[in-house]
Every structure is written in structure tokens, then in C-alpha cells.
Design a protein around this motif. Sequence first.
Motif, PDB file in Angstrom:
ATOM      1  N   ASP A   1       0.807  -1.212   0.000  1.00  0.00           N
ATOM      2  CA  ASP A   1       0.000   0.000   0.000  1.00  0.00           C
ATOM      3  C   ASP A   1       0.844   1.267   0.000  1.00  0.00           C
ATOM      4  N   PHE A   2       2.165   1.138  -0.214  1.00  0.00           N
ATOM      5  CA  PHE A   2       3.038   2.317  -0.207  1.00  0.00           C
ATOM      6  C   PHE A   2       3.390   2.789  -1.608  1.00  0.00           C
ATOM      7  N   GLY A   3       3.046   2.019  -2.614  1.00  0.00           N
ATOM      8  CA  GLY A   3       3.453   2.382  -3.963  1.00  0.00           C
ATOM      9  C   GLY A   3       2.795   3.644  -4.482  1.00  0.00           C
ATOM     10  N   VAL A   4       1.537   3.854  -4.121  1.00  0.00           N
ATOM     11  CA  VAL A   4       0.761   4.986  -4.635  1.00  0.00           C
ATOM     12  C   VAL A   4       0.172   5.760  -3.468  1.00  0.00           C
ATOM     13  N   SER A   5       0.400   7.065  -3.447  1.00  0.00           N
ATOM     14  CA  SER A   5      -0.105   7.893  -2.353  1.00  0.00           C
ATOM     15  C   SER A   5      -1.586   8.207  -2.542  1.00  0.00           C
ATOM     16  N   PRO A   6      -2.239   8.709  -1.497  1.00  0.00           N
ATOM     17  CA  PRO A   6      -3.565   9.294  -1.689  1.00  0.00           C
ATOM     18  C   PRO A   6      -3.459  10.497  -2.624  1.00  0.00           C
ATOM     19  N   ILE A   7      -4.584  10.943  -3.156  1.00  0.00           N
ATOM     20  CA  ILE A   7      -4.582  12.140  -3.990  1.00  0.00           C
ATOM     21  C   ILE A   7      -4.191  13.341  -3.125  1.00  0.00           C
ATOM     22  N   MET A   8      -3.234  14.123  -3.631  1.00  0.00           N
ATOM     23  CA  MET A   8      -2.753  15.303  -2.916  1.00  0.00           C
ATOM     24  C   MET A   8      -3.079  16.555  -3.727  1.00  0.00           C
ATOM     25  N   CYS A   9      -3.553  17.596  -3.035  1.00  0.00           N
ATOM     26  CA  CYS A   9      -3.836  18.886  -3.686  1.00  0.00           C
ATOM     27  C   CYS A   9      -2.620  19.785  -3.514  1.00  0.00           C
ATOM     28  N   ASN A  10      -2.089  20.279  -4.614  1.00  0.00           N
ATOM     29  CA  ASN A  10      -0.844  21.041  -4.577  1.00  0.00           C
ATOM     30  C   ASN A  10      -0.967  22.334  -3.789  1.00  0.00           C
ATOM     31  N   ASP A  11      -2.018  23.098  -4.048  1.00  0.00           N
ATOM     32  CA  ASP A  11      -2.203  24.399  -3.399  1.00  0.00           C
ATOM     33  C   ASP A  11      -3.687  24.711  -3.417  1.00  0.00           C
ATOM     34  N   PRO A  12      -4.478  24.045  -2.550  1.00  0.00           N
ATOM     35  CA  PRO A  12      -5.939  24.104  -2.658  1.00  0.00           C
ATOM     36  C   PRO A  12      -6.543  25.478  -2.409  1.00  0.00           C
ATOM     37  N   GLY A  13      -5.792  26.387  -1.799  1.00  0.00           N
ATOM     38  CA  GLY A  13      -6.303  27.737  -1.625  1.00  0.00           C
ATOM     39  C   GLY A  13      -6.181  28.578  -2.877  1.00  0.00           C
ATOM     40  N   PHE A  14      -5.442  28.049  -3.873  1.00  0.00           N
ATOM     41  CA  PHE A  14      -5.214  28.812  -5.093  1.00  0.00           C
ATOM     42  C   PHE A  14      -5.707  28.115  -6.350  1.00  0.00           C
ATOM     43  N   CYS A  15      -5.548  26.784  -6.429  1.00  0.00           N
ATOM     44  CA  CYS A  15      -5.891  26.096  -7.674  1.00  0.00           C
ATOM     45  C   CYS A  15      -6.406  24.693  -7.399  1.00  0.00           C
ATOM     46  N   ASN A  16      -6.965  24.080  -8.446  1.00  0.00           N
ATOM     47  CA  ASN A  16      -7.538  22.740  -8.307  1.00  0.00           C
ATOM     48  C   ASN A  16      -6.551  21.637  -8.689  1.00  0.00           C
ATOM     49  N   THR A  17      -5.303  21.973  -8.952  1.00  0.00           N
ATOM     50  CA  THR A  17      -4.316  20.976  -9.378  1.00  0.00           C
ATOM     51  C   THR A  17      -4.122  19.903  -8.313  1.00  0.00           C
ATOM     52  N   ASN A  18      -4.061  18.644  -8.745  1.00  0.00           N
ATOM     53  CA  ASN A  18      -3.800  17.564  -7.795  1.00  0.00           C
ATOM     54  C   ASN A  18      -2.912  16.501  -8.437  1.00  0.00           C
ATOM     55  N   LEU A  19      -2.439  15.582  -7.603  1.00  0.00           N
ATOM     56  CA  LEU A  19      -1.549  14.525  -8.092  1.00  0.00           C
ATOM     57  C   LEU A  19      -1.509  13.381  -7.102  1.00  0.00           C
ATOM     58  N   ARG A  20      -0.882  12.312  -7.533  1.00  0.00           N
ATOM     59  CA  ARG A  20      -0.500  11.233  -6.630  1.00  0.00           C
ATOM     60  C   ARG A  20       1.022  11.137  -6.651  1.00  0.00           C
ATOM     61  N   MET A  21       1.624  10.932  -5.498  1.00  0.00           N
ATOM     62  CA  MET A  21       3.042  10.618  -5.447  1.00  0.00           C
ATOM     63  C   MET A  21       3.188   9.110  -5.652  1.00  0.00           C
ATOM     64  N   ILE A  22       4.057   8.734  -6.575  1.00  0.00           N
ATOM     65  CA  ILE A  22       4.307   7.325  -6.850  1.00  0.00           C
ATOM     66  C   ILE A  22       5.711   6.989  -6.363  1.00  0.00           C
ATOM     67  N   HIS A  23       5.816   5.944  -5.552  1.00  0.00           N
ATOM     68  CA  HIS A  23       7.087   5.572  -4.938  1.00  0.00           C
ATOM     69  C   HIS A  23       7.712   4.433  -5.747  1.00  0.00           C
ATOM     70  N   VAL A  24       8.888   4.699  -6.275  1.00  0.00           N
ATOM     71  CA  VAL A  24       9.520   3.823  -7.263  1.00  0.00           C
ATOM     72  C   VAL A  24      10.927   3.460  -6.818  1.00  0.00           C
ATOM     73  N   THR A  25      11.307   2.217  -7.036  1.00  0.00           N
ATOM     74  CA  THR A  25      12.690   1.808  -6.815  1.00  0.00           C
ATOM     75  C   THR A  25      13.384   1.661  -8.160  1.00  0.00           C
ATOM     76  N   VAL A  26      14.651   2.045  -8.192  1.00  0.00           N
ATOM     77  CA  VAL A  26      15.474   1.911  -9.384  1.00  0.00           C
ATOM     78  C   VAL A  26      16.651   1.014  -9.046  1.00  0.00           C
ATOM     79  N   ASP A  27      16.700  -0.154  -9.678  1.00  0.00           N
ATOM     80  CA  ASP A  27      17.760  -1.125  -9.452  1.00  0.00           C
ATOM     81  C   ASP A  27      18.965  -0.754 -10.318  1.00  0.00           C
ATOM     82  N   LEU A  28      20.015  -0.237  -9.678  1.00  0.00           N
ATOM     83  CA  LEU A  28      21.184   0.224 -10.419  1.00  0.00           C
ATOM     84  C   LEU A  28      22.025  -0.907 -10.987  1.00  0.00           C
ATOM     85  N   SER A  29      21.730  -2.135 -10.589  1.00  0.00           N
ATOM     86  CA  SER A  29      22.504  -3.269 -11.113  1.00  0.00           C
ATOM     87  C   SER A  29      21.979  -3.754 -12.462  1.00  0.00           C
TER      88      SER A  29
END
Length: 213
Positions: free
Chosen positions: A125-153
Motif C-alpha cells: 500500500d506504499f506504492g501509490v499515495s492518496p490524492i494530494m492537492c498542490n495548493d488548494p487555496g489557489f488552484c484545483n491541481t492535484n496529483l499522486r506521489m508514486i514511490h519507485v525503486t530503481v535497481d542500479l545493477s
Amino acid sequence: MATTKQSKVVKVEPLDHKDAKWATLVKITYTDPEGVERTWESGERLTRPEGADIDGVGILAVLQDPSKPDDSPRILLQKQWRPPVDAIVIEVPAGLIDPNETAEVCAVRELKEETGYVGKVMGGDFGVSPIMCNDPGFCNTNLRMIHVTVDLSLPENQNPQPSLEDNEFIETFSVPLRDLWDECKKFEKEGYAIDARVGTLAEGVECAKRWKL
């Protein structure tokens, strides 16, 4: 590639609604809890695909090499000049979602396009965040933070090459995740702007360290 330091604001002027492609300004009329009618000026994105619940994603990409388990994990960051603040901003990779695209697919695609790295969305349940509002007092923009691992090998991550558009000038780099707060303080002193997503991540890491969470 041209450096972001060569960018500068040449002119600022009003934008007519009919000419807007990415965002516009609207006046919202609403009633408060006491029934009083009021108005609110708000920015509004014009790019959200029909049926989508978010405008885009931010990507927390953690770089690790399984063959080096003692190495500190690093967070992938970017330097990108942003016209609204007339400054080079320290950001996480991010991008707008395409029609019929999931947040996870968007994140992996944008990460590859902007940085060249191939990542994998974290499981559970950590891969995708809840919906987040960037600046709700100013605009309706929103997003989800996606948690990603990058295997350097992996072979595909040995020499990552971004596929930037002709109007994108992005410098990708990484810092130790545990040092993110100190790095943000240093960047501020050097004249960079700090994206709120990066700053919030830095605060979270620092809180976990200080309160031993």
C-alpha cells in the motif's frame, strides 16, 4: 544541451481565457457555513483527461544497488528552471497523466522519459499515495506521489539517457535520502527554489530521524 541557467523571463502579460492552453483563472461563487454568498478566485488546469481523477504524478525514485546493501539509498532529483518563479527549482521527476493511463504507468513512463532510468513501483500500500492537492487555496491541481525503486545493477540503468522534448532542459542528479534536509538548506543558500514536494519529503525524513520514528 543548453543549461537551465541561460533561461530568463523576457515579458509578463495578462492571458485571455480564450488563449489559455494549460491553465486559466476562474471566479467561484459559493455560500459559507452561515449562508453568506462569497466569491473566490482560483487557478484551474485545462489538461486533466476526461475520466481521470488526477492531473499528474510526482515520483519518489530511490536508487539502490542490491549488490551493495550497505550503501545509503539515494533519491533522484532534478534541476529545472520554472518561469513562474524565475528560478531553477529542485524537483522530483513528475509529469501529466495521459488519457486512460494509470498513475503507476504514468510514473514509470515519465521517469524513463525525463531521466532515462527504468523503475518499478513499490508493492503493497506504499506504492501509490492518496490524492494530494498542490495548493488548494489557489488552484484545483492535484496529483499522486508514486514511490519507485530503481535497481542500479540492471543493464538498462547502467547508462540512462533521457528522451526530453525540445522545450525541456532538465538536469538529473541524486543525493543520499537521509541527507535530503541538509541538501535542501544548501540549495536554498545557493539561490535555488525548492519544490514543495521535495521540501515535504525532506521534512518527513528529518522528522523520522529526530523523533526516531
